[in-house]
Scaffold this motif. Sequence first.
Motif, PDB file in Angstrom:
ATOM      1  N   LEU A  19       0.823  -1.201   0.000  1.00 47.55           N
ATOM      2  CA  LEU A  19       0.000   0.000   0.000  1.00 47.55           C
ATOM      3  C   LEU A  19       0.864   1.261   0.000  1.00 47.55           C
ATOM      4  O   LEU A  19       1.752   1.415   0.835  1.00 47.55           O
ATOM      5  CB  LEU A  19      -0.909   0.009   1.232  1.00 47.55           C
ATOM      6  N   GLU A  20       0.559   2.161  -0.907  1.00 45.07           N
ATOM      7  CA  GLU A  20       1.277   3.435  -0.988  1.00 45.07           C
ATOM      8  C   GLU A  20       0.581   4.444  -0.082  1.00 45.07           C
ATOM      9  O   GLU A  20      -0.365   5.130  -0.489  1.00 45.07           O
ATOM     10  CB  GLU A  20       1.310   3.940  -2.434  1.00 45.07           C
ATOM     11  N   GLU A  21       1.047   4.529   1.149  1.00 47.79           N
ATOM     12  CA  GLU A  21       0.451   5.435   2.111  1.00 47.79           C
ATOM     13  C   GLU A  21       1.411   5.675   3.269  1.00 47.79           C
ATOM     14  O   GLU A  21       2.358   4.912   3.481  1.00 47.79           O
ATOM     15  CB  GLU A  21      -0.870   4.876   2.642  1.00 47.79           C
ATOM     16  N   SER A  22       1.155   6.729   4.021  1.00 44.33           N
ATOM     17  CA  SER A  22       1.974   7.051   5.179  1.00 44.33           C
ATOM     18  C   SER A  22       1.700   6.076   6.319  1.00 44.33           C
ATOM     19  O   SER A  22       0.570   5.618   6.510  1.00 44.33           O
ATOM     20  CB  SER A  22       1.678   8.479   5.644  1.00 44.33           C
ATOM     21  N   ALA A  23       2.762   5.778   7.085  1.00 39.51           N
ATOM     22  CA  ALA A  23       2.607   4.934   8.275  1.00 39.51           C
ATOM     23  C   ALA A  23       2.375   5.762   9.528  1.00 39.51           C
ATOM     24  O   ALA A  23       2.060   5.202  10.584  1.00 39.51           O
ATOM     25  CB  ALA A  23       3.840   4.051   8.461  1.00 39.51           C
ATOM     26  N   THR A  24       2.513   7.072   9.439  1.00 45.14           N
ATOM     27  CA  THR A  24       2.301   7.919  10.610  1.00 45.14           C
ATOM     28  C   THR A  24       0.827   7.905  10.998  1.00 45.14           C
ATOM     29  O   THR A  24      -0.041   8.252  10.202  1.00 45.14           O
ATOM     30  CB  THR A  24       2.740   9.366  10.329  1.00 45.14           C
ATOM     31  N   GLY A  25       0.561   7.430  12.206  1.00 47.05           N
ATOM     32  CA  GLY A  25      -0.807   7.319  12.659  1.00 47.05           C
ATOM     33  C   GLY A  25      -1.599   6.213  11.983  1.00 47.05           C
ATOM     34  O   GLY A  25      -2.833   6.235  11.997  1.00 47.05           O
ATOM     35  N   THR A  26      -0.906   5.239  11.415  1.00 49.30           N
ATOM     36  CA  THR A  26      -1.588   4.187  10.671  1.00 49.30           C
ATOM     37  C   THR A  26      -2.544   3.384  11.555  1.00 49.30           C
ATOM     38  O   THR A  26      -2.293   3.165  12.742  1.00 49.30           O
ATOM     39  CB  THR A  26      -0.570   3.226  10.022  1.00 49.30           C
ATOM     40  N   SER A  27      -3.630   2.932  10.947  1.00 57.37           N
ATOM     41  CA  SER A  27      -4.596   2.081  11.643  1.00 57.37           C
ATOM     42  C   SER A  27      -4.547   0.659  11.098  1.00 57.37           C
ATOM     43  O   SER A  27      -5.489  -0.117  11.271  1.00 57.37           O
ATOM     44  CB  SER A  27      -6.018   2.646  11.470  1.00 57.37           C
ATOM     45  N   ARG A  28      -3.436   0.291  10.475  1.00 56.03           N
ATOM     46  CA  ARG A  28      -3.331  -1.026   9.844  1.00 56.03           C
ATOM     47  C   ARG A  28      -3.154  -2.149  10.863  1.00 56.03           C
ATOM     48  O   ARG A  28      -3.336  -3.307  10.534  1.00 56.03           O
ATOM     49  CB  ARG A  28      -2.170  -1.036   8.849  1.00 56.03           C
ATOM     50  N   GLY A  29      -2.771  -1.849  12.079  1.00 47.24           N
ATOM     51  CA  GLY A  29      -2.632  -2.872  13.103  1.00 47.24           C
ATOM     52  C   GLY A  29      -3.940  -3.082  13.840  1.00 47.24           C
ATOM     53  O   GLY A  29      -4.965  -2.493  13.477  1.00 47.24           O
ATOM     54  N   PRO A  30      -3.906  -3.913  14.905  1.00 52.57           N
ATOM     55  CA  PRO A  30      -2.714  -4.621  15.359  1.00 52.57           C
ATOM     56  C   PRO A  30      -2.452  -5.874  14.531  1.00 52.57           C
ATOM     57  O   PRO A  30      -3.376  -6.469  13.980  1.00 52.57           O
ATOM     58  CB  PRO A  30      -3.059  -4.982  16.806  1.00 52.57           C
ATOM     59  N   ALA A  31      -1.172  -6.244  14.445  1.00 59.10           N
ATOM     60  CA  ALA A  31      -0.744  -7.438  13.724  1.00 59.10           C
ATOM     61  C   ALA A  31       0.059  -8.317  14.660  1.00 59.10           C
ATOM     62  O   ALA A  31       0.638  -7.842  15.642  1.00 59.10           O
ATOM     63  CB  ALA A  31       0.086  -7.047  12.501  1.00 59.10           C
ATOM     64  N   ASP A  32       0.124  -9.594  14.328  1.00 59.02           N
ATOM     65  CA  ASP A  32       0.866 -10.534  15.163  1.00 59.02           C
ATOM     66  C   ASP A  32       2.374 -10.331  15.047  1.00 59.02           C
ATOM     67  O   ASP A  32       3.127 -10.637  15.975  1.00 59.02           O
ATOM     68  CB  ASP A  32       0.531 -11.976  14.769  1.00 59.02           C
ATOM     69  N   LEU A  33       2.808  -9.849  13.897  1.00 60.83           N
ATOM     70  CA  LEU A  33       4.227  -9.549  13.687  1.00 60.83           C
ATOM     71  C   LEU A  33       4.319  -8.211  12.982  1.00 60.83           C
ATOM     72  O   LEU A  33       3.696  -8.003  11.931  1.00 60.83           O
ATOM     73  CB  LEU A  33       4.888 -10.635  12.837  1.00 60.83           C
ATOM     74  N   VAL A  34       5.071  -7.300  13.567  1.00 63.51           N
ATOM     75  CA  VAL A  34       5.307  -5.987  12.959  1.00 63.51           C
ATOM     76  C   VAL A  34       6.785  -5.874  12.631  1.00 63.51           C
ATOM     77  O   VAL A  34       7.639  -6.027  13.514  1.00 63.51           O
ATOM     78  CB  VAL A  34       4.872  -4.836  13.886  1.00 63.51           C
ATOM     79  N   LEU A  35       7.083  -5.621  11.375  1.00 68.96           N
ATOM     80  CA  LEU A  35       8.449  -5.398  10.919  1.00 68.96           C
ATOM     81  C   LEU A  35       8.657  -3.903  10.737  1.00 68.96           C
ATOM     82  O   LEU A  35       7.869  -3.238  10.058  1.00 68.96           O
ATOM     83  CB  LEU A  35       8.699  -6.115   9.592  1.00 68.96           C
ATOM     84  N   CYS A  36       9.707  -3.382  11.347  1.00 68.60           N
ATOM     85  CA  CYS A  36      10.052  -1.968  11.182  1.00 68.60           C
ATOM     86  C   CYS A  36      11.575  -1.893  11.135  1.00 68.60           C
ATOM     87  O   CYS A  36      12.234  -1.704  12.156  1.00 68.60           O
ATOM     88  CB  CYS A  36       9.488  -1.135  12.333  1.00 68.60           C
ATOM     89  N   VAL A  37      12.115  -2.095   9.969  1.00 65.85           N
ATOM     90  CA  VAL A  37      13.556  -2.215   9.798  1.00 65.85           C
ATOM     91  C   VAL A  37      14.083  -0.966   9.091  1.00 65.85           C
ATOM     92  O   VAL A  37      13.832  -0.757   7.903  1.00 65.85           O
ATOM     93  CB  VAL A  37      13.918  -3.482   9.000  1.00 65.85           C
ATOM     94  N   GLY A  38      14.753  -0.121   9.850  1.00 64.13           N
ATOM     95  CA  GLY A  38      15.263   1.125   9.298  1.00 64.13           C
ATOM     96  C   GLY A  38      14.184   2.113   8.944  1.00 64.13           C
ATOM     97  O   GLY A  38      14.407   3.007   8.112  1.00 64.13           O
ATOM     98  N   SER A  39      13.012   2.004   9.565  1.00 65.82           N
ATOM     99  CA  SER A  39      11.862   2.818   9.155  1.00 65.82           C
ATOM    100  C   SER A  39      11.159   3.516  10.307  1.00 65.82           C
ATOM    101  O   SER A  39      10.006   3.914  10.167  1.00 65.82           O
ATOM    102  CB  SER A  39      10.851   1.933   8.410  1.00 65.82           C
TER     103      SER A  39
END
Length: 267
Positions: free
Chosen positions: A105-125
């Motif tokens: 998805l091409e969208e901002s992650a700031t304030g995202t409502s895409r969670g909660p997820a069982d695994l969250v990857l945030c590598v260098g981001s």
Amino acid sequence: MTDTRTPSAPLGPPAPLAAEPPQLTRLTFHGPLSGHRAGRLVERLARTGPATVLDIGCGWGELMLRVLEAVPGATGVGVDLKAGDLARGRRAAEERGLAGRVRFLEESATGTSRGPADLVLCVGSSQALTTVEPPGLVVEALRALRGLVTDGGRVLLGEGFWQRPPAEAELAGMWPGARATDHYDLGTLLDLTVEAGFRPEWTETADAGEWEEFESAYQADTEVWLAEHPDHPRAAETRERLDRHRAQWMSYRGVLGLAYLTLVPAR
């Protein structure tokens, strides 16, 4: 050789310009991450059996795709603002038979409502999760991550840290405006994860070889292109960009580290 063309003979269309500089084709991961380390990370994360995966600042989502391959039935969502990287991720998912289990998805992650997820990857981001500047950036990003992961889930945080305090001359050669407060040392970073409501299950850091492979692969295709097309209209700007990035790397080489932290949300 004598030119036998008549004055009225058409000269034909101008010769096409050489191809544009290639972009990141030698990178598997957009960071200092070896295939061997990625395999260990995926194995450890897959053991938790995540049903849902959220990749913040996913790029082309290679690590997420490997997790989905390791966990049949799991679904993933990758969020990023770079359309080209997202398109590369969609192509890779299609080629690997994962297109029905992942969305890019091409969208901002700031304030995202895409969670909660069982695994969250945030590598260098981490910067994708907040508008706060360093040094408060990491604290705010950790707070956001705590709200994006399910109880019993995992967060894989890839975060920069100072391996040692940078000298002023080193800072001056890094990215524009680099400051000693841009990163914490590893111990402080771990303390911040605990304060944010996590327990660090596993701590590991990129080694020198991973950094060298990443930084070399980041520029390799374009370096070869420049050597073969020194007179291309874009050669001068490409040369300046490559030389500037290499000088920045030499300034933070051995000073900037990247930690891969597997975090468990505390109940």
